[in-house]
Design a protein around this motif. Structure first.
Motif, mmCIF file in Angstrom:
data_model
loop_
_atom_site.group_PDB
_atom_site.id
_atom_site.type_symbol
_atom_site.label_atom_id
_atom_site.label_comp_id
_atom_site.label_asym_id
_atom_site.label_seq_id
_atom_site.Cartn_x
_atom_site.Cartn_y
_atom_site.Cartn_z
ATOM 1 N N GLY B 228 13.517 9.755 -20.345
ATOM 2 C CA GLY B 228 14.586 9.973 -21.312
ATOM 3 C C GLY B 228 14.536 8.910 -22.387
ATOM 4 O O GLY B 228 13.635 8.056 -22.407
ATOM 5 N N LEU B 229 15.503 8.967 -23.313
ATOM 6 C CA LEU B 229 15.496 8.011 -24.419
ATOM 7 C C LEU B 229 16.931 7.774 -24.872
ATOM 8 O O LEU B 229 17.673 8.722 -25.108
ATOM 9 C CB LEU B 229 14.649 8.577 -25.576
ATOM 10 N N ASN B 230 17.287 6.501 -24.971
ATOM 11 C CA ASN B 230 18.641 6.165 -25.429
ATOM 12 C C ASN B 230 18.583 5.252 -26.636
ATOM 13 O O ASN B 230 17.662 4.458 -26.757
ATOM 14 C CB ASN B 230 19.426 5.454 -24.316
ATOM 15 N N GLY B 231 19.587 5.348 -27.476
ATOM 16 C CA GLY B 231 19.728 4.381 -28.562
ATOM 17 C C GLY B 231 19.184 4.885 -29.891
ATOM 18 O O GLY B 231 18.794 6.046 -30.028
ATOM 19 N N LYS B 232 19.196 3.973 -30.844
ATOM 20 C CA LYS B 232 18.886 4.345 -32.219
ATOM 21 C C LYS B 232 17.396 4.554 -32.437
ATOM 22 O O LYS B 232 16.589 3.713 -32.062
ATOM 23 C CB LYS B 232 19.376 3.233 -33.161
ATOM 24 N N ILE B 233 17.020 5.664 -33.039
ATOM 25 C CA ILE B 233 15.656 5.859 -33.519
ATOM 26 C C ILE B 233 15.751 6.504 -34.902
ATOM 27 O O ILE B 233 16.776 7.064 -35.268
ATOM 28 C CB ILE B 233 14.814 6.754 -32.582
ATOM 29 N N VAL B 234 14.643 6.378 -35.669
ATOM 30 C CA VAL B 234 14.606 7.021 -36.980
ATOM 31 C C VAL B 234 13.474 8.040 -36.964
ATOM 32 O O VAL B 234 12.333 7.711 -36.614
ATOM 33 C CB VAL B 234 14.389 5.988 -38.103
ATOM 34 N N VAL B 235 13.787 9.288 -37.262
ATOM 35 C CA VAL B 235 12.773 10.334 -37.304
ATOM 36 C C VAL B 235 12.879 11.051 -38.649
ATOM 37 O O VAL B 235 13.958 11.523 -39.014
ATOM 38 C CB VAL B 235 12.967 11.342 -36.158
ATOM 39 N N LYS B 236 11.789 11.123 -39.343
ATOM 40 C CA LYS B 236 11.727 11.766 -40.667
ATOM 41 C C LYS B 236 12.864 11.265 -41.564
ATOM 42 O O LYS B 236 13.561 12.041 -42.197
ATOM 43 C CB LYS B 236 11.772 13.290 -40.529
ATOM 44 N N GLY B 237 13.047 9.955 -41.559
ATOM 45 C CA GLY B 237 14.012 9.330 -42.463
ATOM 46 C C GLY B 237 15.459 9.444 -42.039
ATOM 47 O O GLY B 237 16.349 8.924 -42.711
ATOM 48 N N GLN B 238 15.724 10.120 -40.902
ATOM 49 C CA GLN B 238 17.122 10.235 -40.461
ATOM 50 C C GLN B 238 17.330 9.463 -39.158
ATOM 51 O O GLN B 238 16.459 9.451 -38.283
ATOM 52 C CB GLN B 238 17.484 11.709 -40.244
ATOM 53 N N GLU B 239 18.497 8.834 -39.083
ATOM 54 C CA GLU B 239 18.791 8.023 -37.892
ATOM 55 C C GLU B 239 19.424 8.892 -36.802
ATOM 56 O O GLU B 239 20.251 9.748 -37.088
ATOM 57 C CB GLU B 239 19.751 6.897 -38.279
ATOM 58 N N TYR B 240 18.987 8.672 -35.571
ATOM 59 C CA TYR B 240 19.576 9.364 -34.416
ATOM 60 C C TYR B 240 20.005 8.312 -33.403
ATOM 61 O O TYR B 240 19.312 7.325 -33.191
ATOM 62 C CB TYR B 240 18.565 10.319 -33.778
ATOM 63 N N ASN B 241 21.184 8.520 -32.828
ATOM 64 C CA ASN B 241 21.643 7.574 -31.804
ATOM 65 C C ASN B 241 22.234 8.382 -30.650
ATOM 66 O O ASN B 241 23.430 8.475 -30.472
ATOM 67 C CB ASN B 241 22.681 6.624 -32.397
ATOM 68 N N GLY B 242 21.339 8.998 -29.904
ATOM 69 C CA GLY B 242 21.804 9.896 -28.848
ATOM 70 C C GLY B 242 21.329 9.458 -27.485
ATOM 71 O O GLY B 242 20.915 8.314 -27.286
ATOM 72 N N ALA B 243 21.435 10.372 -26.558
ATOM 73 C CA ALA B 243 20.996 10.090 -25.199
ATOM 74 C C ALA B 243 20.252 11.309 -24.681
ATOM 75 O O ALA B 243 20.843 12.346 -24.455
ATOM 76 C CB ALA B 243 22.189 9.780 -24.307
#
Lengths: 208, 282
Positions: B228-243
């Motif tokens: 899984g993946l938690n916390g802030k990442i940036v994909v294609k210039g947009q920030e995601y902060n999910g779980a």
């Protein structure tokens, strides 16, 4: 007529007085009971939402992961007993004994404020355990329901504070019994809402 | 008039001893309620409801004085109270709350969520309204899915846990893995990342055309599916902060299949992930 007056010197004898509705009920009290009726729907919708989503969270934390039975028990008892001190304040205000009324309003406020304090502690504890407003259905519905109830308690504490101030300064416009009684109705209502929340939100989780 | 007013105000003839008695009564009932809370004994739900009801009406009758106050007050309070109660019961019926909680009843969960366990929503909403709006919460943990899954199925139905790929060319491997991966993607990933791989802007990152380093590297890609993946990442210039939850209960082969599918669908061309690479990511 005159004997009634002696019993209630602060009740206006003016037949055009607006203090009493046509059916002989105090207008403020009648209006306030109607408000409490509408507040039934307010809490009904929040409780209905909580119950509809109850047990449907598929990610934690779940209720039993966060609840603290000690904190809940103490705050429940505090709010329940504050209803007793409140009714005593009404009792003395009805007898135009401002000093005694204030003497019972203050412990009522203290217990109400403690209840709110316990809730703040509970919320911050839950939050640090991972329960958030948007994390799962339990978090969303729990915080919304108990948060609005806590807000009601906080407003009640402020209102009682005003009552105590008015009584102390002699600023009550009409009958102090009426003034304190209506604030008391609000206070008791907030208590009975908690009686329901305590059972549905907390106790139900411990049924085996 | 004033005599009548006085009459109404004189109603509450109860004294402090009476109120204290009521308070003790309420205290005792509350103490009885604490039994199940502290595990002293168990109380069935109807008993808890009765206790709550008695407390409720005791406060209303004697502390709020409806017992001996004007009847009109009882009426203006009782009517909306009954209305609110009906509303709660209708809501609970629509949302199937009377049935066993999904946490206690495997059947209920399978029925509620079918083969798509993307989030939390009632069967009523799912059957009547598009899932997506109401199912924005993170996917449930694979262990829970496994516990609730129908016999012989689960998150990887209808396929072997492993297929021997030795001796096959890379293109053949890619074809076999991606075909299996597409089935598994629909089961496990599509609810968030969408059929188009485009994700949901701001909520679930896209896989189609993703520039996220953890996606481009095959071993890291496998690791994200496993853990899984938690916390802030940036994909294609947009920030995601999910779980994103972990799917590590799937076999190495199945995870390799999902990853390979994702790396070669929707115009992506990032090569294959082998079961050996998945194993090394565990």
């Amino acid at each position: 007529m005159s004997t009634a007056h002696e019993a209630h010197p602060l009740v206006s004898s003016d037949p055009d007085s607006h203090a009493y509705a046509a059916m002989g009920v105090n207008s403020l009290k009648l209006a306030f009971w109607i408000f409490l009726g509408s507040d039934c729907f307010f809490f009904g919708s929040l409780i209905g939402t909580y119950m509809s989503y109850r047990g449907k969270s598929l990610v934690g934390p779940y209720p039993l992961d966060v609840f603290s039975v000690e904190v809940t028990s103490i705050s429940t008892f505090l709010l329940l007993m504050s209803s007793f001190t409140m009714v005593m304040a009404v009792y003395y205000a009805k007898r135009q004994n401002a000093k005694a009324a204030i003497g019972w309003i203050l412990p009522t406020m203290l217990m109400g404020a403690s209840f709110v304090g316990f809730q703040v502690y509970e919320f911050s504890h839950f939050y640090h355990t991972g329960l958030t407003l948007q994390g799962n259905l339990f978090g969303s519905t729990f915080y919304t329901l108990t948060g609005f109830h806590g807000t009601h308690v906080a407003i009640g504490v402020l209102w009682l504070g005003l009552q105590a101030l008015w009584l102390a300064k002699g600023w009550v416009r009409q009958d102090m019994g009426n003034s304190v009684e209506v604030a008391g109705l609000y206070w008791h209502f907030v208590d009975i809402v908690w009686i329901v929340i305590f059972t549905l939100v907390y106790l139900m989780e411990y049924v085996r | 008039m004033s005599a009548e007013h006085a009459h109404h105000d004189e109603h509450h003839a109860h004294g402090p001893m009476f109120y204290a008695g009521i308070a003790v009564f309420l205290g005792v009932l509350t103490f009885i309620e604490l039994g199940p809370l502290f595990g002293w004994y168990n109380l069935p739900i109807p008993a808890l409801m009765m206790l709550s009801l008695v407390k409720f009406f005791t406060v209303v009758a004697f502390f709020m004085h409806l017992w001996d106050d004007d009847a009109i007050l009882t009426r203006v309070f009782a009517a909306p109270l009954v209305g609110a109660l009906l509303m709660v019961m209708v809501l609970m019926t629509l949302f199937h709350t009377w049935r066993p909680s999904p946490r206690d009843d495997n059947f209920a969960v399978v029925e509620r969520f079918g083969d798509n366990y993307a989030g939390e929503c009632s069967s009523w909403l799912r059957s009547h309204i598009s899932n997506r709006m109401y199912c924005a919460s993170p996917p449930i943990e694979p262990e829970r899915i496994a516990a609730f899954a129908p016999a012989g199925g689960g998150a990887s139905p209808g396929g072997p846990a492993s297929v021997d790929l030795s001796g096959k060319s890379d293109d053949e491997k890619k074809e076999i893995l991606a075909k299996r991966g597409e089935e598994l993607y629909k089961q496990n990933c599509q609810a968030c990342h969408q059929e188009s791989g485009a994700g949901v802007p701001g909520a679930f990152p896209p896989l189609a055309g993703s520039d996220y380093a953890g996606f481009l590297d095959p071993v890291q890609h496998a690791g994200i599916i496993i853990k899984g993946l938690n916390g802030k990442i940036v994909v294609k210039g947009q920030e995601y902060n999910g779980a994103m939850s972990a799917f590590g209960t799937l076999s190495d082969y199945n995870i390799a299949a999902i990853a390979t599918y994702e790396r070669n669908a929707w115009g992506n061309a990032h090569g294959i992930v082998t079961p050996e690479q998945v194993a090394s990511a565990r």
